[in-house]
Design a protein around this motif. Sequence first.
Motif, PDB file in Angstrom:
ATOM      1  N   TYR A 194       0.830  -1.206   0.000  1.00  0.00           N
ATOM      2  CA  TYR A 194       0.000   0.000   0.000  1.00  0.00           C
ATOM      3  C   TYR A 194       0.867   1.260   0.000  1.00  0.00           C
ATOM      4  CZ  TYR A 194      -4.457  -2.408   0.733  1.00  0.00           C
ATOM      5  OH  TYR A 194      -5.588  -3.187   0.589  1.00  0.00           O
ATOM      6  N   PHE A 195       1.990   1.209   0.714  1.00  0.00           N
ATOM      7  CA  PHE A 195       2.864   2.381   0.788  1.00  0.00           C
ATOM      8  C   PHE A 195       3.472   2.683  -0.580  1.00  0.00           C
ATOM      9  CE2 PHE A 195       6.528   4.908   2.082  1.00  0.00           C
ATOM     10  CZ  PHE A 195       5.994   5.699   3.081  1.00  0.00           C
ATOM     11  N   TYR A 196       3.912   1.637  -1.290  1.00  0.00           N
ATOM     12  CA  TYR A 196       4.430   1.846  -2.642  1.00  0.00           C
ATOM     13  C   TYR A 196       3.343   2.383  -3.568  1.00  0.00           C
ATOM     14  CZ  TYR A 196       9.103  -0.158  -2.190  1.00  0.00           C
ATOM     15  OH  TYR A 196      10.421  -0.376  -1.861  1.00  0.00           O
ATOM     16  N   TYR A 197       2.129   1.824  -3.416  1.00  0.00           N
ATOM     17  CA  TYR A 197       1.039   2.294  -4.273  1.00  0.00           C
ATOM     18  C   TYR A 197       0.721   3.761  -3.988  1.00  0.00           C
ATOM     19  CZ  TYR A 197      -3.603   2.910  -6.199  1.00  0.00           C
ATOM     20  OH  TYR A 197      -4.685   3.404  -6.895  1.00  0.00           O
TER      21      TYR A 197
ATOM     22  N   SER B 275       0.357   9.321  -5.650  1.00  0.00           N
ATOM     23  CA  SER B 275       0.619  10.739  -5.436  1.00  0.00           C
ATOM     24  C   SER B 275       1.239  11.393  -6.663  1.00  0.00           C
ATOM     25  CB  SER B 275       1.542  10.928  -4.229  1.00  0.00           C
ATOM     26  OG  SER B 275       2.836  10.395  -4.495  1.00  0.00           O
ATOM     27  N   GLN B 276       1.798  10.579  -7.573  1.00  0.00           N
ATOM     28  CA  GLN B 276       2.404  11.098  -8.793  1.00  0.00           C
ATOM     29  C   GLN B 276       1.463  10.971  -9.995  1.00  0.00           C
ATOM     30  OE1 GLN B 276       6.458   9.538  -9.347  1.00  0.00           O
ATOM     31  NE2 GLN B 276       6.486   9.053  -7.166  1.00  0.00           N
ATOM     32  N   GLY B 277       0.236  10.487  -9.729  1.00  0.00           N
ATOM     33  CA  GLY B 277      -0.727  10.320 -10.803  1.00  0.00           C
ATOM     34  C   GLY B 277      -0.766   8.889 -11.284  1.00  0.00           C
TER      35      GLY B 277
ATOM     36  N   LYS C 136       2.537   8.720 -17.394  1.00  0.00           N
ATOM     37  CA  LYS C 136       3.515   7.914 -18.125  1.00  0.00           C
ATOM     38  C   LYS C 136       4.939   8.424 -17.908  1.00  0.00           C
ATOM     39  CE  LYS C 136       0.244   6.582 -21.753  1.00  0.00           C
ATOM     40  NZ  LYS C 136      -0.039   6.583 -23.208  1.00  0.00           N
ATOM     41  N   ALA C 137       5.055   9.442 -17.043  1.00  0.00           N
ATOM     42  CA  ALA C 137       6.385   9.990 -16.745  1.00  0.00           C
ATOM     43  C   ALA C 137       7.143   9.015 -15.857  1.00  0.00           C
ATOM     44  CB  ALA C 137       6.244  11.342 -16.044  1.00  0.00           C
ATOM     45  N   PRO C 138       8.486   9.055 -15.895  1.00  0.00           N
ATOM     46  CA  PRO C 138       9.274   8.176 -15.018  1.00  0.00           C
ATOM     47  C   PRO C 138       8.890   8.376 -13.563  1.00  0.00           C
ATOM     48  CG  PRO C 138      10.683   9.248 -16.643  1.00  0.00           C
ATOM     49  CD  PRO C 138       9.345   9.893 -16.760  1.00  0.00           C
ATOM     50  N   ARG C 139       8.753   7.271 -12.833  1.00  0.00           N
ATOM     51  CA  ARG C 139       8.348   7.321 -11.426  1.00  0.00           C
ATOM     52  C   ARG C 139       9.541   7.633 -10.528  1.00  0.00           C
ATOM     53  NH1 ARG C 139       2.768   7.506 -11.107  1.00  0.00           N
ATOM     54  NH2 ARG C 139       1.881   6.133 -12.705  1.00  0.00           N
ATOM     55  N   GLN C 140       9.290   8.431  -9.513  1.00  0.00           N
ATOM     56  CA  GLN C 140      10.307   8.762  -8.524  1.00  0.00           C
ATOM     57  C   GLN C 140       9.920   8.093  -7.196  1.00  0.00           C
ATOM     58  OE1 GLN C 140      13.057  10.458  -9.317  1.00  0.00           O
ATOM     59  NE2 GLN C 140      12.328  10.712 -11.435  1.00  0.00           N
ATOM     60  N   ILE C 141      10.601   6.999  -6.863  1.00  0.00           N
ATOM     61  CA  ILE C 141      10.330   6.297  -5.607  1.00  0.00           C
ATOM     62  C   ILE C 141      11.266   6.874  -4.549  1.00  0.00           C
ATOM     63  CG2 ILE C 141      10.224   4.078  -4.449  1.00  0.00           C
ATOM     64  CD1 ILE C 141       8.174   4.493  -6.700  1.00  0.00           C
ATOM     65  N   SER C 142      10.736   7.783  -3.760  1.00  0.00           N
ATOM     66  CA  SER C 142      11.549   8.530  -2.797  1.00  0.00           C
ATOM     67  C   SER C 142      11.583   7.874  -1.424  1.00  0.00           C
ATOM     68  CB  SER C 142      11.002   9.956  -2.664  1.00  0.00           C
ATOM     69  OG  SER C 142       9.677   9.929  -2.155  1.00  0.00           O
ATOM     70  N   GLY C 143      10.724   6.892  -1.191  1.00  0.00           N
ATOM     71  CA  GLY C 143      10.659   6.280   0.131  1.00  0.00           C
ATOM     72  C   GLY C 143       9.748   7.012   1.085  1.00  0.00           C
ATOM     73  N   SER C 144       9.041   8.024   0.596  1.00  0.00           N
ATOM     74  CA  SER C 144       8.106   8.761   1.433  1.00  0.00           C
ATOM     75  C   SER C 144       6.854   9.088   0.624  1.00  0.00           C
ATOM     76  CB  SER C 144       8.740  10.048   1.969  1.00  0.00           C
ATOM     77  OG  SER C 144       9.086  10.911   0.897  1.00  0.00           O
TER      78      SER C 144
END
Length: 242
Positions: A65-68, A73-75, A79-87
């Motif tokens: 759920y946290f990853y989702y 939050s980024q839409g 189709k833009a590259p995803r930024q997995i920031s850990g928050s």
Amino acid sequence: SAMGISWDGRWMITAGGADLCVHMTKIQTEGLRVEEDPDAAQVDPFMDLLEGGRDGAFVQEIVDYFYYAQLRSQGEDSKAPRQISGSVPLVEVPNLVRALGYYPSEKEVEYMLHEASYMRFHETKSVSGSIDFDDFIRLYVNHRPVFGVGKEHIEQAFAALNVMGDSGEGGEGSKLSREQLLYALENLGESLSRDDLEQCLRALTGKVDLDVVFPASVGATDFAENVLGFEDVGDEVDASGA
């Protein structure tokens, strides 16, 4: 009316107000010290309080759920590259805890978000607009209820609302008409607008027609099982009381 600590940190002195009493309390910090494990994370004690512990299925569900929430939050359709920031942004916290089965009131959400925004203030000296996974675990464990909502809570709510009802009795006799229940949902406590109520009913029952969802007279068990989706709620209570 006042409190102070001795020079060696061993005693706390408090002065009363109207009672004019002064108390000395010995401070034993040993109970607050946890033996440090170099391989243990600070969130481990909180993980141990979750069902199954760190390696359990529930923690993995929280991770998913946290990853989702980060993707959401980024839409979701971006189709833009995803930024997995850990928050995740704090606005996602209410959705996360609800996905995990904790349904806080709006006032409780306000308290949670205020606490979350200051969780790193001692380090950053600024209010945060996001929360990382470890801090979310701490927040969730500290705020989730020990016991979930059960049939007895639904019956108590219906009994309290029964001042508008037609039976004048508690328990299963506390039935409300459709109009009385809708009035309570839309006007009392943390009220719902008609649009919000229809969205909730669509999520819970797949229907939005109020005449279909609610019979002319609604009881606590009807509401718990047919609207909230409690399974075998009556049998469960009978078994626990046997």
